[in-house]
Design a protein around this motif. Structure first.
Motif, PDB file in Angstrom:
ATOM      1  N   VAL A 323       0.851  -1.192   0.000  1.00  0.00           N
ATOM      2  CA  VAL A 323       0.000   0.000   0.000  1.00  0.00           C
ATOM      3  C   VAL A 323       0.883   1.238   0.000  1.00  0.00           C
ATOM      4  O   VAL A 323       1.846   1.323   0.762  1.00  0.00           O
ATOM      5  CB  VAL A 323      -0.934   0.031   1.233  1.00  0.00           C
ATOM      6  CG1 VAL A 323      -1.649   1.385   1.338  1.00  0.00           C
ATOM      7  CG2 VAL A 323      -1.945  -1.101   1.172  1.00  0.00           C
ATOM      8  N   ILE A 324       0.563   2.180  -0.876  1.00  0.00           N
ATOM      9  CA  ILE A 324       1.237   3.482  -0.868  1.00  0.00           C
ATOM     10  C   ILE A 324       0.201   4.546  -0.524  1.00  0.00           C
ATOM     11  O   ILE A 324      -0.863   4.613  -1.150  1.00  0.00           O
ATOM     12  CB  ILE A 324       1.897   3.803  -2.225  1.00  0.00           C
ATOM     13  CG1 ILE A 324       3.034   2.821  -2.514  1.00  0.00           C
ATOM     14  CG2 ILE A 324       2.439   5.237  -2.228  1.00  0.00           C
ATOM     15  CD1 ILE A 324       3.728   3.057  -3.849  1.00  0.00           C
ATOM     16  N   ILE A 325       0.501   5.358   0.461  1.00  0.00           N
ATOM     17  CA  ILE A 325      -0.393   6.431   0.895  1.00  0.00           C
ATOM     18  C   ILE A 325       0.137   7.765   0.385  1.00  0.00           C
ATOM     19  O   ILE A 325       1.307   8.090   0.576  1.00  0.00           O
ATOM     20  CB  ILE A 325      -0.514   6.460   2.431  1.00  0.00           C
ATOM     21  CG1 ILE A 325      -1.071   5.130   2.947  1.00  0.00           C
ATOM     22  CG2 ILE A 325      -1.402   7.627   2.882  1.00  0.00           C
ATOM     23  CD1 ILE A 325      -1.082   5.004   4.461  1.00  0.00           C
ATOM     24  N   THR A 348       0.418  -2.515   8.940  1.00  0.00           N
ATOM     25  CA  THR A 348       1.761  -3.104   9.044  1.00  0.00           C
ATOM     26  C   THR A 348       1.744  -4.348   9.914  1.00  0.00           C
ATOM     27  O   THR A 348       2.391  -5.363   9.593  1.00  0.00           O
ATOM     28  CB  THR A 348       2.749  -2.070   9.618  1.00  0.00           C
ATOM     29  OG1 THR A 348       2.784  -0.919   8.761  1.00  0.00           O
ATOM     30  CG2 THR A 348       4.156  -2.655   9.717  1.00  0.00           C
ATOM     31  N   HIS A 349       1.001  -4.300  11.018  1.00  0.00           N
ATOM     32  CA  HIS A 349       0.906  -5.464  11.911  1.00  0.00           C
ATOM     33  C   HIS A 349       0.223  -6.645  11.240  1.00  0.00           C
ATOM     34  O   HIS A 349       0.444  -7.807  11.628  1.00  0.00           O
ATOM     35  CB  HIS A 349       0.155  -5.087  13.188  1.00  0.00           C
ATOM     36  CG  HIS A 349       0.918  -4.147  14.071  1.00  0.00           C
ATOM     37  ND1 HIS A 349       0.318  -3.339  15.014  1.00  0.00           N
ATOM     38  CD2 HIS A 349       2.245  -3.883  14.142  1.00  0.00           C
ATOM     39  CE1 HIS A 349       1.234  -2.621  15.630  1.00  0.00           C
ATOM     40  NE2 HIS A 349       2.416  -2.930  15.107  1.00  0.00           N
ATOM     41  N   ARG A 350      -0.578  -6.364  10.230  1.00  0.00           N
ATOM     42  CA  ARG A 350      -1.238  -7.433   9.479  1.00  0.00           C
ATOM     43  C   ARG A 350      -0.376  -7.927   8.316  1.00  0.00           C
ATOM     44  O   ARG A 350      -0.826  -8.723   7.495  1.00  0.00           O
ATOM     45  CB  ARG A 350      -2.591  -6.952   8.941  1.00  0.00           C
ATOM     46  CG  ARG A 350      -3.613  -6.637  10.034  1.00  0.00           C
ATOM     47  CD  ARG A 350      -4.882  -6.055   9.424  1.00  0.00           C
ATOM     48  NE  ARG A 350      -5.605  -7.059   8.660  1.00  0.00           N
ATOM     49  CZ  ARG A 350      -6.676  -7.726   9.102  1.00  0.00           C
ATOM     50  NH1 ARG A 350      -7.143  -7.487  10.317  1.00  0.00           N
ATOM     51  NH2 ARG A 350      -7.280  -8.614   8.341  1.00  0.00           N
ATOM     52  N   GLY A 351       0.852  -7.428   8.218  1.00  0.00           N
ATOM     53  CA  GLY A 351       1.775  -7.898   7.199  1.00  0.00           C
ATOM     54  C   GLY A 351       1.759  -7.108   5.906  1.00  0.00           C
ATOM     55  O   GLY A 351       2.404  -7.496   4.918  1.00  0.00           O
ATOM     56  N   THR A 353       2.848  -4.092   3.556  1.00  0.00           N
ATOM     57  CA  THR A 353       3.950  -3.143   3.409  1.00  0.00           C
ATOM     58  C   THR A 353       3.374  -1.766   3.085  1.00  0.00           C
ATOM     59  O   THR A 353       2.734  -1.582   2.045  1.00  0.00           O
ATOM     60  CB  THR A 353       4.910  -3.576   2.282  1.00  0.00           C
ATOM     61  OG1 THR A 353       5.449  -4.869   2.598  1.00  0.00           O
ATOM     62  CG2 THR A 353       6.050  -2.586   2.139  1.00  0.00           C
ATOM     63  N   VAL A 354       3.594  -0.807   3.987  1.00  0.00           N
ATOM     64  CA  VAL A 354       3.014   0.524   3.844  1.00  0.00           C
ATOM     65  C   VAL A 354       4.111   1.557   3.603  1.00  0.00           C
ATOM     66  O   VAL A 354       5.110   1.592   4.330  1.00  0.00           O
ATOM     67  CB  VAL A 354       2.204   0.918   5.097  1.00  0.00           C
ATOM     68  CG1 VAL A 354       1.627   2.333   4.940  1.00  0.00           C
ATOM     69  CG2 VAL A 354       1.089  -0.087   5.353  1.00  0.00           C
ATOM     70  N   GLN A 382       9.677   5.071   6.171  1.00  0.00           N
ATOM     71  CA  GLN A 382       8.468   4.777   5.408  1.00  0.00           C
ATOM     72  C   GLN A 382       8.077   5.928   4.476  1.00  0.00           C
ATOM     73  O   GLN A 382       7.150   5.782   3.674  1.00  0.00           O
ATOM     74  CB  GLN A 382       7.292   4.507   6.355  1.00  0.00           C
ATOM     75  CG  GLN A 382       7.350   3.164   7.050  1.00  0.00           C
ATOM     76  CD  GLN A 382       6.087   2.915   7.856  1.00  0.00           C
ATOM     77  OE1 GLN A 382       5.968   3.317   9.010  1.00  0.00           O
ATOM     78  NE2 GLN A 382       5.128   2.254   7.247  1.00  0.00           N
ATOM     79  N   VAL A 383       8.761   7.050   4.581  1.00  0.00           N
ATOM     80  CA  VAL A 383       8.417   8.242   3.802  1.00  0.00           C
ATOM     81  C   VAL A 383       9.385   8.378   2.627  1.00  0.00           C
ATOM     82  O   VAL A 383      10.610   8.400   2.811  1.00  0.00           O
ATOM     83  CB  VAL A 383       8.466   9.506   4.681  1.00  0.00           C
ATOM     84  CG1 VAL A 383       8.081  10.738   3.860  1.00  0.00           C
ATOM     85  CG2 VAL A 383       7.539   9.355   5.882  1.00  0.00           C
ATOM     86  N   PHE A 384       8.840   8.481   1.410  1.00  0.00           N
ATOM     87  CA  PHE A 384       9.663   8.517   0.206  1.00  0.00           C
ATOM     88  C   PHE A 384       9.311   9.735  -0.650  1.00  0.00           C
ATOM     89  O   PHE A 384       8.138  10.093  -0.780  1.00  0.00           O
ATOM     90  CB  PHE A 384       9.462   7.244  -0.627  1.00  0.00           C
ATOM     91  CG  PHE A 384       9.911   5.989   0.054  1.00  0.00           C
ATOM     92  CD1 PHE A 384      11.189   5.482  -0.170  1.00  0.00           C
ATOM     93  CD2 PHE A 384       9.073   5.316   0.934  1.00  0.00           C
ATOM     94  CE1 PHE A 384      11.611   4.322   0.466  1.00  0.00           C
ATOM     95  CE2 PHE A 384       9.492   4.154   1.582  1.00  0.00           C
ATOM     96  CZ  PHE A 384      10.765   3.659   1.343  1.00  0.00           C
ATOM     97  N   GLU A 385      10.322  10.341  -1.236  1.00  0.00           N
ATOM     98  CA  GLU A 385      10.105  11.445  -2.174  1.00  0.00           C
ATOM     99  C   GLU A 385       9.675  10.894  -3.528  1.00  0.00           C
ATOM    100  O   GLU A 385       9.846   9.710  -3.819  1.00  0.00           O
ATOM    101  CB  GLU A 385      11.384  12.277  -2.312  1.00  0.00           C
ATOM    102  CG  GLU A 385      11.876  12.894  -1.008  1.00  0.00           C
ATOM    103  CD  GLU A 385      10.898  13.879  -0.406  1.00  0.00           C
ATOM    104  OE1 GLU A 385      10.172  14.556  -1.186  1.00  0.00           O
ATOM    105  OE2 GLU A 385      10.817  13.979   0.828  1.00  0.00           O
TER     106      GLU A 385
END
Length: 477
Positions: A323-325, A348-351, A353-354, A382-385
Motif C-alpha cells: 500500500v502506498i499512501i 503493518t501489523h497485518r503484514g 507493506t506501507v 516509510q516516507v519517500f520522495e
C-alpha cells in the motif's frame, strides 16, 4: 565590547545558521538544525544589543529602550503564534513572516535615509550619504517593499478566506499586464538610480511606492498550483532585502544571514519549479509568459464515478500486500495525520507493506506533508520522495490518496494542453487499485478536473479525511 569580539560573535552566529540549514535538510537532524538556528539568533541579538551600548551612552540610553520593547513585542507575538498556529495555517504564517521581514527592511532603509547619522552611515548631521550606501539602501528597500506587498497577496491566496478578487486562488490577469510590470520595474530601477546618484528623497519615496505596487502585480497572476513556489521565492526575496540593508549598516551578521536565506530560497524555488515543469523565470517575474488560467472550480461536466464506503476501502487495504499512501492538503485540513498513523500501524501489523509518497509541492508550502507526517511520528524510513517511489506504483496493490489532487493528476502526462502538462506527478494511476478520499468532487487548488477519479480502478470515498480514516481503523479491527 570590542569590535573584534563583535566580529567573532557574529562569525559564530553565522556558523550556527549554516549548521541550522544543514540540519534542516533531513528530518532526522531537523531538531538539531532548529537548535542551531535558535542559538545563532540569540547570539546575534545579544551581540547587537551589546554593540548598541558600545556606540555611546546617549544612543544607549535613548535607543536601548526601543530595542527592548521591540524584543518583547516580537518575542511575545512569535511565541503566541507558534503555540496557536495549526498545521493547516503554517503556509499563511510563513507568508506573514516574510512580509514582516520585507517591511522591516523598508523601515530601516527609511530611517537610514532620513537620519543617516543615527545609524552610523554618516558621522555628522548634514553629511551626505555615500553613493555606494544609497545604492544598497535602494536595493534593500525596493526588494523589501516587493516582498511585503507580494507576501500579503500570497497570504490571502493561501488562506482562501477572503472574497476580494486579488486574494482568490485563480490567477488575476488583464490585458497589458506584462508590459505594465515591465514599465514599473524599469521605473523603479530608474528612480532608484536617481536616488543613488543624486540623493533625491522624492525619487526614493516614489521608488518605494512603485515597488509596493509591483509586489502586488507580480503575485496576482500566479495561480494556486504555483503558490508553494511563491512562498519559497518570497523567502528568497526577504533574504536579499536583509542582505542589502546589512551592507548599508555595515552589519556582517545581516549580510551573512540574508545571503543564506536568499540563496537557499532561490535554490529551493528552482528545484520546485523543475519538479512542476515550470519556468523559474516565469514564476520569478510573476507568471510572465505563463499559461492561461484554467476554468473555475466546479465548471467541469458532471461525470459518473465509482464510490464506496470506509469499510470497502478497509477491505481492499487489508487484503493488499503493498500500500502506498499519498497525503495531501485535505489530510492537513482534517488534522487526520494521527489517525492515519494508527491505520498504517495496524496494516503493518497485518503484514501489509506501507509506504508514504511525498510530492515536492504537496500541500501549500515546501515540506508541508513531511512536517505533517513527522508530527504524527511516522517512521522516516516509510516516507519517500517522488523520484524514489514513482517506480513502485506499477507493482503496488492499492494506493490511498488522501486530499491530494493536482500532484496525482494524469493530465500532466496525458494532456499536452493542460496547464500542468509536463509537471512530474506521483504516478498513482499505475497501481492496481486506487482509493481516493475527498470531501466532494470539487477540483484542486489549480482548478483542474482529475482524470484519476474516473478510472475503472478508482474508488472514491467521500467525507472528512479524519472521519473516513477513523472508520477505516475500526473496520481493520
Amino acid at each position: 565590547m570590542s569590535m573584534n569580539l563583535v566580529t567573532t560573535l557574529y562569525l559564530i552566529a553565522s556558523i550556527c545558521f549554516i549548521q541550522a540549514l544543514k540540519g534542516l535538510s533531513h528530518p532526522t537532524s531537523s531538531r538539531r538544525g532548529n537548535l542551531f538556528g535558535m542559538l545563532g539568533m540569540a547570539l546575534a541579538i545579544i551581540t547587537t544589543v551589546g554593540l548598541v551600548f558600545k556606540l555611546g551612552s546617549e544612543i544607549a540610553t535613548t535607543g536601548i529602550g526601543y530595542v527592548i520593547v521591540g524584543l518583547l513585542v516580537g518575542g511575545t507575538a512569535g511565541s503566541i503564534m507558534a503555540k496557536r498556529v495549526e498545521m493547516t495555517k503554517m503556509p499563511e504564517l510563513v507568508a506573514f513572516m516574510h512580509s514582516m521581514i520585507g517591511l522591516a527592511a523598508v523601515f530601516i532603509a527609511i530611517a537610514a535615509v532620513v537620519e543617516p547619522q543615527s545609524l552610523g552611515i554618516v558621522k555628522q548631521l548634514g553629511d551626505a550619504i555615500p553613493a555606494g550606501n544609497r545604492l544598497e539602501l535602494f536595493l534593500g528597500a525596493a526588494i523589501g517593499a516587493i516582498t511585503f506587498s507580494g507576501s500579503v497577496i500570497a497570504f490571502g491566496k493561501l488562506s482562501g478566506k477572503y472574497k476580494f478578487r486579488l486574494f482568490q486562488g485563480a490567477p488575476v490577469q488583464f490585458a497589458g499586464q506584462h508590459k505594465l510590470n515591465l514599465l514599473l520595474g524599469l521605473s523603479t530601477i530608474g528612480l532608484g538610480l536617481v536616488f543613488t546618484f543624486t540623493g533625491n528623497l522624492g525619487a526614493f519615496a516614489l521608488m518605494l511606492a512603485l515597488a509596493f505596487v509591483m509586489g502586488v502585480l507580480i503575485i496576482i497572476p500566479i495561480g494556486g498550483a504555483d503558490m508553494p513556489v511563491v512562498v519559497s521565492m518570497l523567502n528568497s526575496y526577504s533574504g536579499w532585502a536583509a542582505a542589502g540593508i546589512g551592507f548599508s549598516l555595515n552589519n556582517s551578521m545581516l549580510i551573512v544571514a540574508g545571503s543564506l536565506v536568499g540563496s537557499s530560497g532561490a535554490i529551493l524555488s528552482y528545484i520546485m519549479c523543475k519538479a512542476m515543469n515550470r519556468s523559474f523565470f516565469n514564476v520569478l517575474l510573476g507568471g510572465f509568459g505563463g499559461a492561461v488560467a484554467a476554468g473555475p472550480a466546479g465548471a467541469q461536466e458532471a461525470r459518473p464515478v465509482k464510490s464506496g464506503s470506509s469499510d470497502d476501502a478497509a477491505f481492499l487495504l487489508t487484503n493488499a500486500d503493498t500500500v502506498i499512501i499519498v497525503p495531501g492538503y485535505g489530510l492537513a485540513v482534517a488534522r487526520a495525520q494521527h489517525s492515519l498513523m494508527e491505520l498504517a500501524e495496524k496494516l503493518t501489523h497485518r503484514g501489509v507493506t506501507v509506504k508514504f509518497a511525498i510530492h515536492p509541492v504537496a500541500g501549500r508550502m515546501p515540506g508541508h506533508m513531511n512536517v505533517l507526517l513527522a508530527e504524527a511520528e511516522v517512521p522516516y524510513e516509510q516516507v519517500f520522495e517522488m523520484e524514489d517511489i514513482n517506480s513502485d506504483f506499477g507493482q503496488t496493490d492499492v494506493v490511498l490518496v488522501l486530499g491530494a489532487n493536482d500532484v496525482v493528476n494524469p493530465a500532466a502526462k496525458n494532456d499536452p494542453n493542460s496547464p500542468i502538462a509536463g509537471m512530474p506527478i506521483l504516478e498513482a494511476y499505475k497501481a492496481k487499485t486506487v482509493i481516493v478520499n475527498k470531501r466532494s468532487m470539487a477540483s484542486g487548488y489549480a482548478g483542474l478536473d482529475n482524470e484519476l477519479f474516473y478510472l475503472d480502478k478508482t474508488m472514491m470515498v467521500f467525507g472528512d479525511a479524519k472521519k473516513v480514516i477513523e472508520d477505516m481503523v475500526k473496520a481493520v479491527d
